[in-house]
Design an enzyme around this catalytic site. Structure first.
Site, PDB file in Angstrom:
ATOM      1  N   SER A  10       0.835  -1.199   0.000  1.00 30.00           N
ATOM      2  CA  SER A  10       0.000   0.000   0.000  1.00 30.00           C
ATOM      3  C   SER A  10       0.865   1.242   0.000  1.00 30.00           C
ATOM      4  O   SER A  10       1.695   1.432   0.905  1.00 30.00           O
ATOM      5  CB  SER A  10      -0.902   0.018   1.232  1.00 30.00           C
ATOM      6  OG  SER A  10      -1.496   1.291   1.390  1.00 30.00           O
ATOM      7  N   HIS A  35      -1.356  -1.193  -4.210  1.00 31.73           N
ATOM      8  CA  HIS A  35      -2.622  -0.835  -3.556  1.00 31.73           C
ATOM      9  C   HIS A  35      -2.631   0.665  -3.277  1.00 31.73           C
ATOM     10  O   HIS A  35      -1.688   1.208  -2.689  1.00 31.73           O
ATOM     11  CB  HIS A  35      -2.756  -1.626  -2.245  1.00 31.73           C
ATOM     12  CG  HIS A  35      -4.095  -1.525  -1.612  1.00 31.73           C
ATOM     13  ND1 HIS A  35      -5.185  -2.286  -2.009  1.00 31.73           N
ATOM     14  CD2 HIS A  35      -4.546  -0.749  -0.583  1.00 31.73           C
ATOM     15  CE1 HIS A  35      -6.223  -2.010  -1.252  1.00 31.73           C
ATOM     16  NE2 HIS A  35      -5.869  -1.059  -0.391  1.00 31.73           N
ATOM     17  N   ASP A  37      -4.753   3.585  -1.442  1.00 26.02           N
ATOM     18  CA  ASP A  37      -5.793   3.875  -0.449  1.00 26.02           C
ATOM     19  C   ASP A  37      -6.278   5.307  -0.595  1.00 26.02           C
ATOM     20  O   ASP A  37      -5.504   6.258  -0.427  1.00 26.02           O
ATOM     21  CB  ASP A  37      -5.243   3.677   0.968  1.00 26.02           C
ATOM     22  CG  ASP A  37      -5.102   2.202   1.320  1.00 26.02           C
ATOM     23  OD1 ASP A  37      -6.083   1.465   1.165  1.00 26.02           O
ATOM     24  OD2 ASP A  37      -4.010   1.796   1.757  1.00 26.02           O
ATOM     25  N   MET A  39      -8.845   8.155   0.773  1.00 30.88           N
ATOM     26  CA  MET A  39      -9.653   8.509   1.945  1.00 30.88           C
ATOM     27  C   MET A  39     -10.102   9.953   1.829  1.00 30.88           C
ATOM     28  O   MET A  39      -9.340  10.810   1.385  1.00 30.88           O
ATOM     29  CB  MET A  39      -8.840   8.325   3.226  1.00 30.88           C
ATOM     30  CG  MET A  39      -8.205   6.964   3.371  1.00 30.88           C
ATOM     31  SD  MET A  39      -7.279   6.827   4.922  1.00 30.88           S
ATOM     32  CE  MET A  39      -6.384   5.300   4.631  1.00 30.88           C
ATOM     33  N   HIS A  68      -8.617   1.422  -3.633  1.00 24.65           N
ATOM     34  CA  HIS A  68      -9.559   1.170  -2.538  1.00 24.65           C
ATOM     35  C   HIS A  68     -10.159   2.508  -2.113  1.00 24.65           C
ATOM     36  O   HIS A  68      -9.489   3.343  -1.506  1.00 24.65           O
ATOM     37  CB  HIS A  68      -8.784   0.501  -1.386  1.00 24.65           C
ATOM     38  CG  HIS A  68      -9.593   0.263  -0.161  1.00 24.65           C
ATOM     39  ND1 HIS A  68      -9.002  -0.015   1.070  1.00 24.65           N
ATOM     40  CD2 HIS A  68     -10.929   0.245   0.062  1.00 24.65           C
ATOM     41  CE1 HIS A  68      -9.937  -0.194   1.973  1.00 24.65           C
ATOM     42  NE2 HIS A  68     -11.121  -0.028   1.392  1.00 24.65           N
ATOM     43  N   MET A  70     -12.161   4.570   0.151  1.00 29.85           N
ATOM     44  CA  MET A  70     -12.763   4.727   1.484  1.00 29.85           C
ATOM     45  C   MET A  70     -13.393   6.113   1.534  1.00 29.85           C
ATOM     46  O   MET A  70     -12.935   7.018   2.236  1.00 29.85           O
ATOM     47  CB  MET A  70     -11.684   4.551   2.562  1.00 29.85           C
ATOM     48  CG  MET A  70     -11.200   3.123   2.672  1.00 29.85           C
ATOM     49  SD  MET A  70      -9.740   2.931   3.721  1.00 29.85           S
ATOM     50  CE  MET A  70      -8.455   3.153   2.495  1.00 29.85           C
ATOM     51  N   MET A 139     -11.615  -5.755   5.672  1.00 25.44           N
ATOM     52  CA  MET A 139     -10.792  -4.878   6.503  1.00 25.44           C
ATOM     53  C   MET A 139     -10.520  -5.567   7.834  1.00 25.44           C
ATOM     54  O   MET A 139     -11.455  -5.934   8.550  1.00 25.44           O
ATOM     55  CB  MET A 139     -11.503  -3.543   6.745  1.00 25.44           C
ATOM     56  CG  MET A 139     -11.667  -2.678   5.510  1.00 25.44           C
ATOM     57  SD  MET A 139     -10.117  -2.287   4.675  1.00 25.44           S
ATOM     58  CE  MET A 139      -9.207  -1.446   5.985  1.00 25.44           C
ATOM     59  N   ASP A 177      -6.932  -6.425   4.219  1.00 26.62           N
ATOM     60  CA  ASP A 177      -6.191  -5.168   4.390  1.00 26.62           C
ATOM     61  C   ASP A 177      -6.228  -4.776   5.854  1.00 26.62           C
ATOM     62  O   ASP A 177      -7.303  -4.580   6.417  1.00 26.62           O
ATOM     63  CB  ASP A 177      -6.850  -4.084   3.527  1.00 26.62           C
ATOM     64  CG  ASP A 177      -6.118  -2.745   3.579  1.00 26.62           C
ATOM     65  OD1 ASP A 177      -5.139  -2.608   4.338  1.00 26.62           O
ATOM     66  OD2 ASP A 177      -6.544  -1.828   2.850  1.00 26.62           O
ATOM     67  N   GLY A 199       1.217  -2.470   4.170  1.00 28.18           N
ATOM     68  CA  GLY A 199       1.746  -1.112   4.148  1.00 28.18           C
ATOM     69  C   GLY A 199       3.072  -1.032   4.855  1.00 28.18           C
ATOM     70  O   GLY A 199       4.134  -1.177   4.250  1.00 28.18           O
ATOM     71  N   SER A 200       3.004  -0.836   6.173  1.00 28.73           N
ATOM     72  CA  SER A 200       4.241  -0.715   6.948  1.00 28.73           C
ATOM     73  C   SER A 200       5.043  -2.005   6.956  1.00 28.73           C
ATOM     74  O   SER A 200       6.261  -1.977   7.142  1.00 28.73           O
ATOM     75  CB  SER A 200       3.918  -0.273   8.387  1.00 28.73           C
ATOM     76  OG  SER A 200       2.954  -1.119   8.973  1.00 28.73           O
TER      77      SER A 200
END
Length: 219
Positions: A10, A35, A37, A39, A68, A70, A139, A177, A199-200
């Protein structure tokens, strides 16, 4: 039908000052998808990026771009993300009063259509959509921020969705995710998931190839 395991780093955890280089680095390191994200500060308590950044990701990679959304009213924006080069566009069940209509809108744009479920949302929300969706995203944290801890209570939902997919007889991807690490990915594979947003667990490590290899090894 289960798919080969795919790792989807991500970009939420990437260095945005070096976004193209970061995307290319994880592609070289063995990522399967990228990916993205999105938002809006309304559906989730964070504000990230829009179609312009998604287009930059598309230019930087040949990998599938997994967007994705959101956001509230995603039907207003799916065409912009389709134009920006998304291969998969996922919307939240909780954000769409007319979910089937939005799924069809995505498919009519020539894209794969995904539906995401927040941790508290039952798999039953998708029972009557299995003939329409191409991807289901579970999620495993409450969406809005990277780096959160995995919520193990979603594991039964992953199993239930794998059963729903099997009964549908359709080729539907089951993605997870949130809090995906080498410690949590094994249980998710066992439950039936096949695409993992990290992600991290990737961008937060000094060696992206080693991080992706560690995730695969833990499967």
């Amino acid at each position: 039908m289960a798919h080969p395991i795919k790792i989807a780093p991500s970009i939420l955890s990437a260095d945005f000052g070096e976004l193209a280089a970061e995307v290319q680095a994880v592609e070289r390191a063995g990522a399967d998808w990228i990916h993205v994200d999105v938002m809006d500060g309304r559906f989730v308590p964070n504000l990230t990026l829009g179609p312009v950044v998604s287009r930059a990701v598309r230019r930087a990679t040949s990998l599938p771009v997994d967007v994705h959304l959101m956001i509230v009213e995603p039907e207003r924006y799916v065409s912009a993300f389709a134009d920006a080069g998304a291969d998969v566009i996922t919307v939240h069940a909780e954000a769409c009063p007319h979910l089937q209509r939005v799924v069809q809108q995505i498919k009519e744009l020539g894209k794969k259509a995904g539906v995401a479920l927040n941790p508290h949302t039952s798999e039953e929300a998708l029972r009557y959509l299995m003939d329409d969706v191409d991807l289901v995203l579970v999620m495993s944290v409450n969406p809005g921020f990277g780096g959160q801890a995995f919520l193990p209570q979603v594991l039964p939902k992953v199993r239930a969705l794998r059963e729903l997919i099997a009964r549908s007889g359709r080729d539907i991807v089951l993605e997870v995710d949130g809090g995906v690490t080498s410690e949590t990915i094994g249980g998710l594979v066992e439950a039936g998931a096949d695409v993992f947003v990290a992600g991290s667990a990737v961008f937060g490590k000094p060696d992206y190839a080693a991080a992706i290899s560690a995730l695969r090894a833990a499967c």
